[in-house]
Write a protein that holds these residues in place. Structure first.
Motif, PDB file in Angstrom:
ATOM      1  N   THR A 106       5.291   1.536  -6.792  1.00 60.14           N
ATOM      2  CA  THR A 106       4.869   2.915  -6.537  1.00 60.14           C
ATOM      3  C   THR A 106       3.359   2.991  -6.351  1.00 60.14           C
ATOM      4  O   THR A 106       2.870   3.648  -5.422  1.00 60.14           O
ATOM      5  CB  THR A 106       5.298   3.826  -7.701  1.00 60.14           C
ATOM      6  OG1 THR A 106       6.714   3.734  -7.855  1.00 60.14           O
ATOM      7  CG2 THR A 106       4.915   5.269  -7.453  1.00 60.14           C
ATOM      8  N   LEU A 107       2.613   2.324  -7.225  1.00 64.56           N
ATOM      9  CA  LEU A 107       1.154   2.344  -7.120  1.00 64.56           C
ATOM     10  C   LEU A 107       0.684   1.671  -5.837  1.00 64.56           C
ATOM     11  O   LEU A 107      -0.280   2.112  -5.210  1.00 64.56           O
ATOM     12  CB  LEU A 107       0.519   1.677  -8.344  1.00 64.56           C
ATOM     13  CG  LEU A 107       0.700   2.424  -9.663  1.00 64.56           C
ATOM     14  CD1 LEU A 107       0.143   1.592 -10.819  1.00 64.56           C
ATOM     15  CD2 LEU A 107       0.041   3.800  -9.613  1.00 64.56           C
ATOM     16  N   SER A 108       1.375   0.609  -5.451  1.00 68.18           N
ATOM     17  CA  SER A 108       1.033  -0.064  -4.209  1.00 68.18           C
ATOM     18  C   SER A 108       1.285   0.853  -3.018  1.00 68.18           C
ATOM     19  O   SER A 108       0.482   0.922  -2.075  1.00 68.18           O
ATOM     20  CB  SER A 108       1.844  -1.346  -4.083  1.00 68.18           C
ATOM     21  OG  SER A 108       1.560  -1.994  -2.864  1.00 68.18           O
ATOM     22  N   TYR A 109       2.393   1.591  -3.057  1.00 66.79           N
ATOM     23  CA  TYR A 109       2.740   2.525  -1.983  1.00 66.79           C
ATOM     24  C   TYR A 109       1.692   3.626  -1.870  1.00 66.79           C
ATOM     25  O   TYR A 109       1.341   4.069  -0.778  1.00 66.79           O
ATOM     26  CB  TYR A 109       4.130   3.117  -2.244  1.00 66.79           C
ATOM     27  CG  TYR A 109       4.562   4.134  -1.221  1.00 66.79           C
ATOM     28  CD1 TYR A 109       4.970   3.738   0.040  1.00 66.79           C
ATOM     29  CD2 TYR A 109       4.531   5.502  -1.504  1.00 66.79           C
ATOM     30  CE1 TYR A 109       5.355   4.679   0.996  1.00 66.79           C
ATOM     31  CE2 TYR A 109       4.909   6.428  -0.579  1.00 66.79           C
ATOM     32  CZ  TYR A 109       5.328   6.027   0.681  1.00 66.79           C
ATOM     33  OH  TYR A 109       5.716   6.950   1.595  1.00 66.79           O
ATOM     34  N   LEU A 110       1.171   4.078  -3.034  1.00 68.74           N
ATOM     35  CA  LEU A 110       0.167   5.147  -3.038  1.00 68.74           C
ATOM     36  C   LEU A 110      -1.230   4.635  -2.694  1.00 68.74           C
ATOM     37  O   LEU A 110      -2.145   5.436  -2.536  1.00 68.74           O
ATOM     38  CB  LEU A 110       0.144   5.825  -4.406  1.00 68.74           C
ATOM     39  CG  LEU A 110       1.416   6.582  -4.791  1.00 68.74           C
ATOM     40  CD1 LEU A 110       1.317   7.075  -6.221  1.00 68.74           C
ATOM     41  CD2 LEU A 110       1.644   7.762  -3.843  1.00 68.74           C
ATOM     42  N   GLY A 111      -1.387   3.328  -2.576  1.00 73.19           N
ATOM     43  CA  GLY A 111      -2.679   2.758  -2.216  1.00 73.19           C
ATOM     44  C   GLY A 111      -3.601   2.561  -3.396  1.00 73.19           C
ATOM     45  O   GLY A 111      -4.795   2.325  -3.213  1.00 73.19           O
ATOM     46  N   VAL A 112      -3.080   2.672  -4.609  1.00 73.05           N
ATOM     47  CA  VAL A 112      -3.915   2.486  -5.794  1.00 73.05           C
ATOM     48  C   VAL A 112      -4.171   1.004  -6.038  1.00 73.05           C
ATOM     49  O   VAL A 112      -5.230   0.598  -6.475  1.00 73.05           O
ATOM     50  CB  VAL A 112      -3.245   3.132  -7.043  1.00 73.05           C
ATOM     51  CG1 VAL A 112      -4.047   2.869  -8.301  1.00 73.05           C
ATOM     52  CG2 VAL A 112      -3.056   4.620  -6.800  1.00 73.05           C
ATOM     53  N   LEU A 113      -3.198   0.167  -5.742  1.00 73.41           N
ATOM     54  CA  LEU A 113      -3.358  -1.289  -5.945  1.00 73.41           C
ATOM     55  C   LEU A 113      -3.739  -1.977  -4.659  1.00 73.41           C
ATOM     56  O   LEU A 113      -3.350  -1.688  -3.603  1.00 73.41           O
ATOM     57  CB  LEU A 113      -2.058  -1.898  -6.477  1.00 73.41           C
ATOM     58  CG  LEU A 113      -1.709  -1.532  -7.901  1.00 73.41           C
ATOM     59  CD1 LEU A 113      -0.398  -2.177  -8.316  1.00 73.41           C
ATOM     60  CD2 LEU A 113      -2.802  -1.991  -8.864  1.00 73.41           C
TER      61      LEU A 113
END
Length: 69
Positions: free
Chosen positions: A62-69
């Motif tokens: 999820t974080l990767s999808y949101l661009g956080v990671l």
């Protein structure tokens, strides 16, 4: 209260090898444990299926999808 006398305890050495030498020899003579790749894969699959690991992987995705990671 009676005064206690201090006594000295002397331990007789049972070996002529120091602990350092003993453990150094143990490390030198250590046999590598055989690796069973099928058992290792099975353990990895079991771990991947635990709820806590699944939750962490979902959070990472999820974080990767949101661009956080």
């Amino acid at each position: 209260m009676a005064a206690q006398s201090a006594s000295k305890v002397v331990l007789k050495s049972t070996t002529k090898m120091s602990l350092n030498e003993h453990f150094t020899n143990m490390l030198k003579n250590k046999q590598p444990m055989p690796v069973n790749s099928q058992a290792t894969m099975q353990q990895q699959l079991q771990m991947e299926n635990t709820p806590s690991v699944q939750a962490a992987l979902k959070l990472k995705q999820t974080l990767s999808y949101l661009g956080v990671l």
